[in-house]
Design a protein around this motif. Structure first.
Motif, PDB file in Angstrom:
ATOM      1  N   LYS A  16      33.800  29.786  27.703  1.00 28.05           N
ATOM      2  CA  LYS A  16      34.814  28.738  27.498  1.00 28.05           C
ATOM      3  C   LYS A  16      35.366  28.290  28.852  1.00 28.05           C
ATOM      4  CE  LYS A  16      39.138  29.216  25.967  1.00 28.05           C
ATOM      5  NZ  LYS A  16      40.298  29.454  25.086  1.00 28.05           N
ATOM      6  N   ASP A  17      35.667  29.240  29.728  1.00 31.92           N
ATOM      7  CA  ASP A  17      36.161  28.896  31.058  1.00 31.92           C
ATOM      8  C   ASP A  17      35.117  28.088  31.837  1.00 31.92           C
ATOM      9  OD1 ASP A  17      38.525  30.236  30.497  1.00 31.92           O
ATOM     10  OD2 ASP A  17      37.958  32.042  31.612  1.00 31.92           O
ATOM     11  N   PHE A  18      33.850  28.504  31.756  1.00 30.12           N
ATOM     12  CA  PHE A  18      32.771  27.782  32.438  1.00 30.12           C
ATOM     13  C   PHE A  18      32.703  26.333  31.962  1.00 30.12           C
ATOM     14  CE2 PHE A  18      28.443  26.125  32.155  1.00 30.12           C
ATOM     15  CZ  PHE A  18      28.080  26.116  33.493  1.00 30.12           C
ATOM     16  N   TYR A  19      32.682  26.138  30.647  1.00 27.11           N
ATOM     17  CA  TYR A  19      32.537  24.779  30.110  1.00 27.11           C
ATOM     18  C   TYR A  19      33.787  23.928  30.340  1.00 27.11           C
ATOM     19  CZ  TYR A  19      27.937  25.695  28.289  1.00 27.11           C
ATOM     20  OH  TYR A  19      26.590  25.975  28.203  1.00 27.11           O
ATOM     21  N   LEU A  20      34.964  24.543  30.331  1.00 23.99           N
ATOM     22  CA  LEU A  20      36.181  23.784  30.670  1.00 23.99           C
ATOM     23  C   LEU A  20      36.050  23.146  32.045  1.00 23.99           C
ATOM     24  CD1 LEU A  20      39.075  26.069  29.384  1.00 23.99           C
ATOM     25  CD2 LEU A  20      38.751  23.658  28.821  1.00 23.99           C
ATOM     26  N   LYS A  21      35.550  23.910  33.006  1.00 28.39           N
ATOM     27  CA  LYS A  21      35.437  23.418  34.385  1.00 28.39           C
ATOM     28  C   LYS A  21      34.240  22.494  34.566  1.00 28.39           C
ATOM     29  CE  LYS A  21      37.778  27.511  36.054  1.00 28.39           C
ATOM     30  NZ  LYS A  21      37.571  28.891  36.475  1.00 28.39           N
ATOM     31  N   ALA A  22      33.084  22.929  34.085  1.00 27.62           N
ATOM     32  CA  ALA A  22      31.858  22.143  34.291  1.00 27.62           C
ATOM     33  C   ALA A  22      31.934  20.800  33.569  1.00 27.62           C
ATOM     34  CB  ALA A  22      30.643  22.935  33.818  1.00 27.62           C
ATOM     35  N   LEU A  23      32.329  20.827  32.303  1.00 26.47           N
ATOM     36  CA  LEU A  23      32.386  19.585  31.539  1.00 26.47           C
ATOM     37  C   LEU A  23      33.629  18.766  31.856  1.00 26.47           C
ATOM     38  CD1 LEU A  23      31.027  20.751  28.062  1.00 26.47           C
ATOM     39  CD2 LEU A  23      29.773  19.759  30.001  1.00 26.47           C
ATOM     40  N   GLY A  24      34.658  19.427  32.359  1.00 26.84           N
ATOM     41  CA  GLY A  24      35.851  18.699  32.797  1.00 26.84           C
ATOM     42  C   GLY A  24      35.519  17.692  33.884  1.00 26.84           C
ATOM     43  N   LEU A  31      38.874  20.131  22.800  1.00 28.58           N
ATOM     44  CA  LEU A  31      39.575  19.354  21.779  1.00 28.58           C
ATOM     45  C   LEU A  31      39.880  20.144  20.518  1.00 28.58           C
ATOM     46  CD1 LEU A  31      37.626  15.979  22.063  1.00 28.58           C
ATOM     47  CD2 LEU A  31      39.848  16.561  23.058  1.00 28.58           C
ATOM     48  N   ALA A  32      39.178  21.252  20.309  1.00 33.23           N
ATOM     49  CA  ALA A  32      39.413  22.061  19.108  1.00 33.23           C
ATOM     50  C   ALA A  32      39.003  23.488  19.401  1.00 33.23           C
ATOM     51  CB  ALA A  32      38.618  21.523  17.934  1.00 33.23           C
ATOM     52  N   GLU A  33      39.734  24.413  18.805  1.00 31.75           N
ATOM     53  CA  GLU A  33      39.388  25.826  18.950  1.00 31.75           C
ATOM     54  C   GLU A  33      39.856  26.563  17.702  1.00 31.75           C
ATOM     55  OE1 GLU A  33      39.461  29.267  22.370  1.00 31.75           O
ATOM     56  OE2 GLU A  33      40.978  27.681  22.490  1.00 31.75           O
ATOM     57  N   PHE A  34      38.960  27.396  17.161  1.00 34.69           N
ATOM     58  CA  PHE A  34      39.266  28.151  15.954  1.00 34.69           C
ATOM     59  C   PHE A  34      38.814  29.592  16.133  1.00 34.69           C
ATOM     60  CE2 PHE A  34      38.171  23.781  14.658  1.00 34.69           C
ATOM     61  CZ  PHE A  34      39.399  23.383  14.160  1.00 34.69           C
ATOM     62  N   PRO A  35      39.660  30.553  15.766  1.00 39.00           N
ATOM     63  CA  PRO A  35      39.262  31.962  15.848  1.00 39.00           C
ATOM     64  C   PRO A  35      38.358  32.349  14.682  1.00 39.00           C
ATOM     65  CG  PRO A  35      41.480  31.799  14.974  1.00 39.00           C
ATOM     66  CD  PRO A  35      41.046  30.396  15.337  1.00 39.00           C
ATOM     67  N   ALA A  36      37.706  33.487  14.830  1.00 38.83           N
ATOM     68  CA  ALA A  36      36.823  33.992  13.777  1.00 38.83           C
ATOM     69  C   ALA A  36      37.572  34.166  12.458  1.00 38.83           C
ATOM     70  CB  ALA A  36      36.187  35.307  14.212  1.00 38.83           C
ATOM     71  N   SER A  37      38.864  34.443  12.533  1.00 41.80           N
ATOM     72  CA  SER A  37      39.636  34.619  11.298  1.00 41.80           C
ATOM     73  C   SER A  37      39.709  33.328  10.476  1.00 41.80           C
ATOM     74  CB  SER A  37      41.049  35.107  11.616  1.00 41.80           C
ATOM     75  OG  SER A  37      41.740  34.165  12.414  1.00 41.80           O
ATOM     76  N   VAL A  38      39.516  32.191  11.126  1.00 40.01           N
ATOM     77  CA  VAL A  38      39.513  30.900  10.426  1.00 40.01           C
ATOM     78  C   VAL A  38      38.089  30.510  10.013  1.00 40.01           C
ATOM     79  CG1 VAL A  38      39.945  28.415  10.688  1.00 40.01           C
ATOM     80  CG2 VAL A  38      41.613  30.067  11.525  1.00 40.01           C
ATOM     81  N   GLY A  46      35.383  23.510  20.676  1.00 38.32           N
ATOM     82  CA  GLY A  46      34.731  22.209  20.660  1.00 38.32           C
ATOM     83  C   GLY A  46      35.194  21.345  21.822  1.00 38.32           C
ATOM     84  N   PHE A  47      34.232  20.830  22.574  1.00 36.00           N
ATOM     85  CA  PHE A  47      34.500  19.998  23.745  1.00 36.00           C
ATOM     86  C   PHE A  47      34.015  18.575  23.490  1.00 36.00           C
ATOM     87  CE2 PHE A  47      33.820  24.330  25.057  1.00 36.00           C
ATOM     88  CZ  PHE A  47      34.799  24.572  26.005  1.00 36.00           C
ATOM     89  N   GLY A  48      34.672  17.615  24.124  1.00 35.96           N
ATOM     90  CA  GLY A  48      34.233  16.233  24.013  1.00 35.96           C
ATOM     91  C   GLY A  48      35.225  15.294  24.641  1.00 35.96           C
ATOM     92  N   GLU A  49      35.007  14.026  24.383  1.00 38.91           N
ATOM     93  CA  GLU A  49      35.953  12.996  24.784  1.00 38.91           C
ATOM     94  C   GLU A  49      36.801  12.695  23.557  1.00 38.91           C
ATOM     95  OE1 GLU A  49      33.608  10.396  28.064  1.00 38.91           O
ATOM     96  OE2 GLU A  49      32.904  10.161  26.010  1.00 38.91           O
ATOM     97  N   PRO A  50      38.120  12.575  23.730  1.00 41.74           N
ATOM     98  CA  PRO A  50      38.980  12.331  22.574  1.00 41.74           C
ATOM     99  C   PRO A  50      38.491  11.123  21.781  1.00 41.74           C
ATOM    100  CG  PRO A  50      40.297  12.772  24.523  1.00 41.74           C
ATOM    101  CD  PRO A  50      38.864  12.647  24.982  1.00 41.74           C
TER     102      PRO A  50
END
Length: 129
Positions: A16-24, A31-38, A46-50
């Motif tokens: 997640k840290d890698f993709y935040l920086k690289a794709l940033g 744009l979205a994040e859900f734990p295994a409990s959900v 989930g990454f993308g353009e708004p």
């Protein structure tokens, strides 16, 4: 048309840290994040353009063989910025920014291996200004 895609990663937080920086560097955001409990099975981001994510990572056993994912960008400077950011975030070089005329005359891309060995690319298909 592809609506979204994703891959599995061994170390969710590291990836997640890698993709935040690289794709940033190419304008993507978390744009979205859900734990295994959900989700019932895995932590996912989930990454993308708004407003909508189109690239997802999920905790679990990494895909084997590793996958290739290419992100299209409108100019070569973004390819260069992606490469620098991805390397600084711990990615491994798999093809520095440059022309790839064997694909087509204006193909300009850079390739980096993510923490699980997935081949992540930024590519511009436009002629330079």
């Amino acid at each position: 048309m592809i609506d979204h895609t994703g891959l599995n990663v061994a170390d969710y937080q590291k990836s997640k840290d890698f993709y935040l920086k690289a794709l940033g560097a190419i304008g993507y955001q978390l744009l979205a994040e859900f734990p295994a409990s959900v989700t019932g099975s895995a932590d996912v981001a989930g990454f993308g353009e708004p407003p909508k994510p189109d690239f997802w990572i999920g905790s679990g056993t990494p895909n084997r063989p590793p996958l290739h994912v290419a992100f299209r960008v409108p100019n070569r400077a973004l390819v260069d910025g992606f490469y620098r950011a991805a390397i600084a975030a711990g990615g491994r070089d798999n093809g520095a920014p440059g022309k790839r005329p064997h694909y087509h005359a204006n193909y300009y891309g850079a390739f980096v291996l993510d923490p699980d060995g997935h081949n992540v690319e930024a590519v511009c298909h436009e002629a330079p200004p």
